[in-house]
Design an enzyme around this catalytic site. Structure first.
Site, short mmCIF file in Angstrom:
data_model
loop_
_atom_site.label_atom_id
_atom_site.label_comp_id
_atom_site.label_asym_id
_atom_site.label_seq_id
_atom_site.Cartn_x
_atom_site.Cartn_y
_atom_site.Cartn_z
N GLU A 45 4.85 9.70 -3.04
CA GLU A 45 3.68 9.11 -4.73
C GLU A 45 3.14 10.99 -4.47
O GLU A 45 2.19 11.01 -3.18
CB GLU A 45 3.33 8.39 -5.18
CG GLU A 45 3.94 7.17 -5.53
CD GLU A 45 2.84 6.09 -6.05
OE1 GLU A 45 3.16 5.13 -5.00
OE2 GLU A 45 2.42 6.56 -7.10
N ARG A 270 5.28 -2.16 7.37
CA ARG A 270 4.74 -0.40 7.11
C ARG A 270 3.99 -1.05 8.84
O ARG A 270 3.52 -2.46 10.00
CB ARG A 270 3.83 -0.81 6.39
CG ARG A 270 3.16 -1.79 5.83
CD ARG A 270 2.29 -2.12 4.42
NE ARG A 270 1.74 -0.36 4.08
CZ ARG A 270 2.01 0.14 3.07
NH1 ARG A 270 2.83 0.00 2.38
NH2 ARG A 270 1.08 0.66 2.51
N LYS A 280 -3.75 4.95 0.95
CA LYS A 280 -4.01 6.51 0.08
C LYS A 280 -4.91 6.16 -0.68
O LYS A 280 -6.14 6.76 -0.69
CB LYS A 280 -3.33 7.23 -0.70
CG LYS A 280 -1.49 7.78 0.47
CD LYS A 280 -1.42 8.24 -0.20
CE LYS A 280 0.18 7.67 -1.34
NZ LYS A 280 0.87 8.21 -1.65
P1 ATP Z 1 -0.14 3.65 0.52
O1 ATP Z 1 0.10 2.10 0.29
O2 ATP Z 1 -1.01 4.39 1.58
O3 ATP Z 1 -0.91 3.85 -0.90
P2 ATP Z 1 2.27 4.21 -0.43
O4 ATP Z 1 3.40 3.14 0.01
O5 ATP Z 1 2.01 4.24 -1.85
O6 ATP Z 1 1.51 4.22 0.71
P3 ATP Z 1 3.60 6.37 -0.69
O7 ATP Z 1 3.37 7.53 -1.09
O8 ATP Z 1 4.68 5.89 -2.07
O9 ATP Z 1 2.61 5.55 -0.37
O10 ATP Z 1 4.81 6.39 0.23
C1 ATP Z 1 6.02 7.21 1.19
C2 ATP Z 1 6.71 6.38 1.73
O11 ATP Z 1 5.91 6.13 2.80
C3 ATP Z 1 7.32 4.67 0.87
O12 ATP Z 1 9.09 5.22 1.42
C4 ATP Z 1 6.49 3.97 2.27
O13 ATP Z 1 7.09 3.10 1.72
C5 ATP Z 1 5.83 5.07 3.26
N1 ATP Z 1 4.95 4.23 3.74
C6 ATP Z 1 3.77 4.32 3.59
N2 ATP Z 1 2.72 3.68 4.19
C7 ATP Z 1 3.54 3.19 5.18
C8 ATP Z 1 3.17 2.28 6.10
N3 ATP Z 1 1.77 2.47 6.54
N4 ATP Z 1 4.58 2.77 7.45
C9 ATP Z 1 5.35 3.12 7.30
N5 ATP Z 1 5.72 3.54 5.89
C10 ATP Z 1 4.83 3.51 4.73
MG MG Z 2 4.03 3.74 -3.20
#
Ligand code: ATP
Ligand code: MG
Length: 573
Positions: A45, A270, A280
């Site tokens: 995102e 994760r 984020k």
């Molecule tokens: P955050 O929790 O930091 O806001 P998010 O999941 O909302 O992260 P996205 O931009 O949606 O952030 O993430 C893009 C991809 O990265 C998704 O497939 C998500 O599952 C993966 N991802 C995000 N954080 C992690 C993590 N800590 N470990 C592994 N993969 C992750």
């Molecule tokens: Mg997300």
């Protein structure tokens, strides 16, 4: 100097391991489910900068594509116009490339599919599988029920297909105010899975989107957009984090009802790291609140912060491979990342000498005005990296820590009457010292050197117990050096008492700036990103703030300092 020239290779130094995801893919390949095709995607995102957790996902998705001769798309999940920004899109592309991965021409945006998604939604309405609901957000929440109580059906659930189509089209046409109506999937209000209790697919929101501008005033929800985007791109394996496990039945329901290509969603745990927050939302708060100096602050776990600090893409990829992927949540020790970093830097970073906290040393019997160019090895691990000349003269700097007027037990460095080796130079012996009459602090020490020990070898087999780094005062380049410690002072920053939040665990000493630090003159022209090992002090990276007039170095990571360990245990006693 450009020590880090080759960052293009994505070869990992560790052997390829298999994992439960690759086993699933092997199974699909064996059964021919996707005609042996493997196509993944990384779907950020664009609402913040990527962090080390994302790197785990990037390495996994692009790594699988590479291992299986498949493809991996970069897809921006840009369905939430309020939080998105082009700055984030650009930074994400920079970071994925920097990590060493290439999405070719497959840079996609969920917003490219808004029209298609809209058509799919009408299809569901026509099938009687979606309806326009006039309940407020609060009411929808109340009607949803809980884990132990079934939900209640919306009074608008039985609207006719015609009425739903008409209302949905008028939602799109902008006839209703924001938040007044939603489109919901018609699934099962008594499902044990809350995600299946008629989830919202569209909301009305008048917000300008970075890519579609004001074309749309209805926006698809994540669950609706995500799976259909996967399907449109003919993704075979849609890899996401564990919190989406409960969403999988919904993911499957949508593609099945629409009769679309059906990717397999696979969830993995994760990454969590000690002393680090990986969300984020929280990282944005640290940036916006001025707790750090931007997304690329070298203390941040963002890829841009790690890059600025001096972490290499190779070390991050090795780390991702070392931790592997599992189905159960755990917390990885930050030391594991630093281990991978040291392994990588040890091989490639040239050694140089610099002094962080200078103590002036005058070598009384060394001719005034004389300078010698001494041969220093650039990397003992890699003889092919050659040698360089480093000037030596009568007045040098050593580290304050390397001298004690009264040496404690097991302190083998310089002290009155004791002889030590200056790296690549000579043996010196401390003969006297000068103190500040006011504070009593040692401001200067006087030594004699033994000309027979040139290069640091003693001809008579005489042993010294310490080798110190040094810089010739007359030739030194004064630099600013920034030392970093963890941004949070406890391993689990989010574990805080009631009424506090993670910010209360921030480490007030996470940044220490030293200035001026004398460095050897070979460091006269460096470029941001250049990496060096300062002998005995750690690995350092040239910061983007660096100028020829005022070089700035970040300490990337310390070396394992054996004396620091001894001193710590002595302190504890
Ligand atoms: P955050 O929790 O930091 O806001 P998010 O999941 O909302 O992260 P996205 O931009 O949606 O952030 O993430 C893009 C991809 O990265 C998704 O497939 C998500 O599952 C993966 N991802 C995000 N954080 C992690 C993590 N800590 N470990 C592994 N993969 C992750
Ligand atoms: Mg997300």
């Amino acid at each position: 100097m450009d020590p880090i020239t080759d960052t293009s290779s994505t070869e990992n130094v560790l052997p390829v391991k298999t994992d439960f995801i690759r086993e699933i893919i092997d199974g699909d390949n064996a059964s021919g489910r996707y005609s042996r095709r493997v196509h993944t995607r990384f779907p950020p995102e664009p609402n913040g900068y990527l962090h080390i957790g994302h790197a785990k996902s990037i390495c996994l998705n692009f790594g699988i594509a590479k291992d299986y001769d498949g493809l991996c798309n970069l897809r921006f999940d840009d369905t939430n116009p309020c939080k998105e920004d082009v700055e984030y899109i650009d930074s994400i592309k920079t970071d994925v490339k920097w990590l060493g991965f290439d999405w070719g021409d497959r840079e996609y945006y969920a917003s490219d599919y808004f029209e298609k998604l809209y058509e799919f939604a009408e299809t569901l309405i026509r099938k009687g599988k979606a309806y326009v609901c006039d309940l407020t957000a609060d009411q929808i929440r109340q009607y949803r029920g809980t884990l132990t109580e079934p939900g209640k059906e919306s009074p608008y659930r039985s609207r006719s297909v015609e009425e739903n189509l008409d209302l949905f089209r008028r939602m799109r046409a902008g006839e209703y105010p924001d938040g007044s109506r939603v489109l919901r999937a018609k699934i099962d209000m008594s499902s044990g899975n809350l995600n299946l209790r008629d989830p919202v697919m569209y909301r009305i929101l008048r917000a300008s989107h970075p890519r579609t501008g004001t074309t749309w005033c209805i926006y698809p929800m994540y669950d609706w957009a995500h799976g259909q985007s996967d399907s449109i791109e003919k993704i075979t394996h849609s890899i996401c984090t564990l919190e989406f496990e409960d969403h999988r039945p919904l993911y499957d329901w949508f593609v099945k009802e629409l009769g679309l290509h059906h990717p397999r969603q696979i969830e993995f745990a994760r990454l969590n790291l000690t002393y680090t927050v990986l969300s984020k939302r929280k990282l944005l708060e640290l940036v916006k609140g001025g707790y750090v100096k931007g997304w690329d602050d070298p203390r941040m776990p963002t890829l841009s912060g790690l890059r600025r600090r001096g972490y290499t893409p190779e070390s991050i990829r090795d780390f991702a491979q070392m931790i592997g992927v599992t189905k159960s949540n755990s917390i990885v020790d930050l030391a594991a990342l630093d281990y991978c970093l040291r392994q990588d830097l040890n091989k490639r970073a040239p050694r140089v000498m610099g002094v962080l906290r200078p103590l002036k040393v005058v070598i009384d019997n060394y001719p005034d005005g004389q300078t010698e160019e001494l041969d220093c090895v650039n990397n003992p691990e890699k003889p092919e990296m050659g040698k360089r000349k480093v000037p030596f003269s009568r007045v040098i700097y050593i580290e304050q820590d390397d001298f004690r007027e009264v040496p404690p037990p097991k302190f083998f460095r310089l002290s009155p009457g004791r002889e030590v080796r200056l790296r690549y130079a000579y043996f010196i012996k401390c003969v006297s010292l000068v103190k500040d009459p006011q504070t009593g602090e040692v401001t200067e020490i006087h030594c004699t050197y033994d000309p027979a020990t040139r290069g640091g070898d003693s001809p008579d087999g005489r042993k010294v117990k310490a080798t110190l780094h040094w810089v010739s005062a007359a030739h030194a380049i004064p630099a600013e050096v920034r030392l970093y410690d963890n941004l949070f002072s406890q391993p689990d920053p989010e574990n805080v008492p009631e009424g506090h939040d993670y910010k209360s665990t921030m480490n007030p000493k996470s940044l220490e700036i030293l200035n001026p630090c004398p460095l050897e003159p070979s460091l006269v022209s460096t470029t941001a990103g250049d990496l060096f090992q300062f002998e005995r002090l750690g690995y350092f990276c040239v910061d983007k703030d660096s100028t020829p007039a005022r070089p700035v170095f970040n300490r990337t990571v310390t070396l394992q300092d054996s004396w620091a360990k001894i001193a710590k245990t002595q302190q504890k006693k």
